[in-house]
Design an enzyme around this catalytic site. Structure first.
Site, PDB file in Angstrom:
ATOM      1  CE  LYS A  28      -0.151  -0.097   5.009  1.00  0.00           C
ATOM      2  NZ  LYS A  28      -0.835  -0.616   6.155  1.00  0.00           N
ATOM      3  NE  ARG A 123      -6.152   1.014  11.776  1.00  0.00           N
ATOM      4  CZ  ARG A 123      -5.064   1.013  11.201  1.00  0.00           C
ATOM      5  NH1 ARG A 123      -4.057   1.947  11.222  1.00  0.00           N
ATOM      6  NH2 ARG A 123      -4.795  -0.101  10.591  1.00  0.00           N
ATOM      7  CE1 TYR A 248      14.317  31.675   4.443  1.00  0.00           C
ATOM      8  CE2 TYR A 248      14.395  29.206   4.222  1.00  0.00           C
ATOM      9  CZ  TYR A 248      14.258  30.646   3.375  1.00  0.00           C
ATOM     10  OH  TYR A 248      14.098  30.798   2.146  1.00  0.00           O
ATOM     11  CG  MET A 296      10.830  23.991  -1.017  1.00  0.00           C
ATOM     12  SD  MET A 296       9.802  24.807  -2.169  1.00  0.00           S
ATOM     13  CE  MET A 296       8.827  25.671  -0.901  1.00  0.00           C
TER      14      MET A 296
HETATM   15  C1  LIG Z   1      -0.023  -1.810   6.685  1.00  0.00           C
HETATM   16  C2  LIG Z   1      -0.774  -3.013   7.383  1.00  0.00           C
HETATM   17  C3  LIG Z   1       0.206  -4.179   7.459  1.00  0.00           C
HETATM   18  C4  LIG Z   1       1.934  -4.193   7.313  1.00  0.00           C
HETATM   19  O1  LIG Z   1       2.195  -3.431   8.519  1.00  0.00           O
HETATM   20  P1  LIG Z   1       3.610  -3.324   8.894  1.00  0.00           P
HETATM   21  O2  LIG Z   1       4.010  -2.686  10.153  1.00  0.00           O
HETATM   22  O3  LIG Z   1       4.228  -2.470   7.652  1.00  0.00           O
HETATM   23  O4  LIG Z   1       4.385  -4.495   8.649  1.00  0.00           O
HETATM   24  C5  LIG Z   1      -0.214  -5.403   7.862  1.00  0.00           C
HETATM   25  N1  LIG Z   1      -1.645  -5.432   8.007  1.00  0.00           N
HETATM   26  C6  LIG Z   1      -2.561  -4.472   7.882  1.00  0.00           C
HETATM   27  C7  LIG Z   1      -3.969  -4.577   8.081  1.00  0.00           C
HETATM   28  C8  LIG Z   1      -2.122  -2.994   7.600  1.00  0.00           C
HETATM   29  O5  LIG Z   1      -2.868  -2.091   7.500  1.00  0.00           O
END
Ligand SMILES: *Cc1c(COP(=O)(O)O)cnc(C)c1O
Length: 363
Positions: A28, A123, A248, A296
């Site tokens: 992802k 969650r 800055y 930047m």
């Molecule tokens: C992102 C995610 C993972 C992977 O988590 P890592 O900490 O990057 O290994 C696994 N399962 C779900 C449901 C996730 O959202």
């Protein structure tokens, strides 16, 4: 620079740790900033891929990947169930709303469902007491393929002393007891730190990119290789005087007459603006440190005491082999995940392989 051999090495580490469980590579977020298709191609030995949106999943199918592809958050709207069916995407189902969408769906091909249980992260996930009923109802739907799978996500597996993981394991076990279907629990931290979570399907993400899910501390494993190195060059070196204020806000004052280098990278490239003075960088492989505010397009570096004095054109590594992103993240008050994901379009991505790196068969 993305090291394809490192990605493949880390997948092999995950596979060995999984002890026979199947490995779903989590790609992802544009493969945690490493490039979705590039990483999928490098990791095509994985048993499945996981993403969060159809916008990520469809390009994988269109590129020819035949792997199972799981949408980790399932459909966000009813139409996405049809896309899932058409592109053979597996969906997580974590809410009654999604169950009702499946109830109303008329699909030419049923979709694979991963029923997501909230075992304590609070969650996404069905509350444990609703799991049986949702499972039974879905098992009778024409839109749902046989062999529903059961998954949960761990909130604190990166804290090896926390009891939460044990509690989550118990809650999940109770919620799914007696239900048929493969289980999936472990993220990277579970896979590396909690042997009891290595069951069915494991879902490593961050470790595939070579960063430890446990942060900058001494890792309980040391075999991961960073896949990303973020590098630039020094574009100026000056001799400043004691008392000179750098950049800055004049946020850093030279304590003595000293060389200060300027490197061509800044927050427009994704280097964190909140990285404080003292954040480590490598100049030609030697440790130096950030001073003053991140601009930047530029940062200033304290290059006192380097064995080889810094010169224009020298290679500067912001993170990568020799300087873990976890360490930089700790200075910047964030995690390696975020550093990787926020590298911007302006950065030129190149691929690298070990000289003896085996290239695998094409798709
Ligand atoms: C992102 C995610 C993972 C992977 O988590 P890592 O900490 O990057 O290994 C696994 N399962 C779900 C449901 C996730 O959202």
């Amino acid at each position: 620079m993305i090291n394809v051999s490192a990605l493949q090495h880390n997948l092999a580490v995950a596979r060995a740790a999984a002890e026979g469980a199947r490995v779903m590579a989590v790609i992802k977020g544009n493969a945690y900033g490493h490039g979705l298709l590039r990483v999928a191609y490098a990791l095509r030995q994985a048993d499945a891929f996981a993403v969060t949106s159809v916008e990520e999943a469809i390009p994988l199918r269109e590129a020819g990947f035949a792997h199972p592809i799981l949408l980790l958050e399932g459909p966000y709207e009813p139409g996405e169930v049809h896309l899932a069916s058409r592109y053979r995407l597996d969906i997580a189902v974590h809410s009654e709303w999604q169950v009702s969408v499946l109830q109303g769906a008329r699909l030419s091909r049923p979709v694979n469902v991963w029923l997501k249980v909230d075992s304590g992260m609070h969650r996404l996930g069905l509350p444990p007491e609703q799991v049986r009923s949702a499972y039974t109802r879905m098992a009778s739907l024409s839109a749902v393929a046989p062999h529903i799978r059961l998954m949960t996500h761990l909130a604190r597996a990166d804290e090896l002393a926390a009891e939460t993981t044990c509690k989550q394991m118990a809650s999940f076990a109770e919620a799914v007891e007696g239900l048929r279907g493969e289980r999936s629990i472990a993220n990277s931290a579970g896979l590396l730190g909690w042997p009891e979570t290595r069951t069915g399907w494991v879902r490593p993400g961050i470790m595939l990119y070579g960063a430890s899910p446990f942060g900058a501390g001494p890792p309980p494993h040391a075999r991961l290789r960073p896949a990303m190195s973020l590098t630039t060059r020094i574009n100026a070196v000056y001799e400043h005087r004691a008392g000179d204020a750098i950049g800055y806000g004049g946020a850093w004052i030279c304590p003595e007459n000293m060389p200060v280098a300027v490197a061509a990278i800044g927050y427009a490239d994704g280097y964190p603006r909140h990285a404080p003075s003292g954040t480590p960088v490598l100049v030609n492989g030697q440790r130096a440190r950030l001073i003053g505010r991140v601009s930047m397009d530029m940062i200033c570096l304290d290059v006192r005491g380097l064995q080889e004095p810094a010169e224009v054109g020298d290679l500067v590594t912001l993170w990568g082999p020799g300087l873990p992103a976890e360490e930089v993240a700790e200075h910047a008050g964030t995690i390696a995940y975020e550093l990787f994901c926020t590298v911007t379009q302006r950065v030129r991505f190149q691929e690298q392989r070990d000289p003896d790196g085996q290239d695998q068969e094409p798709l």
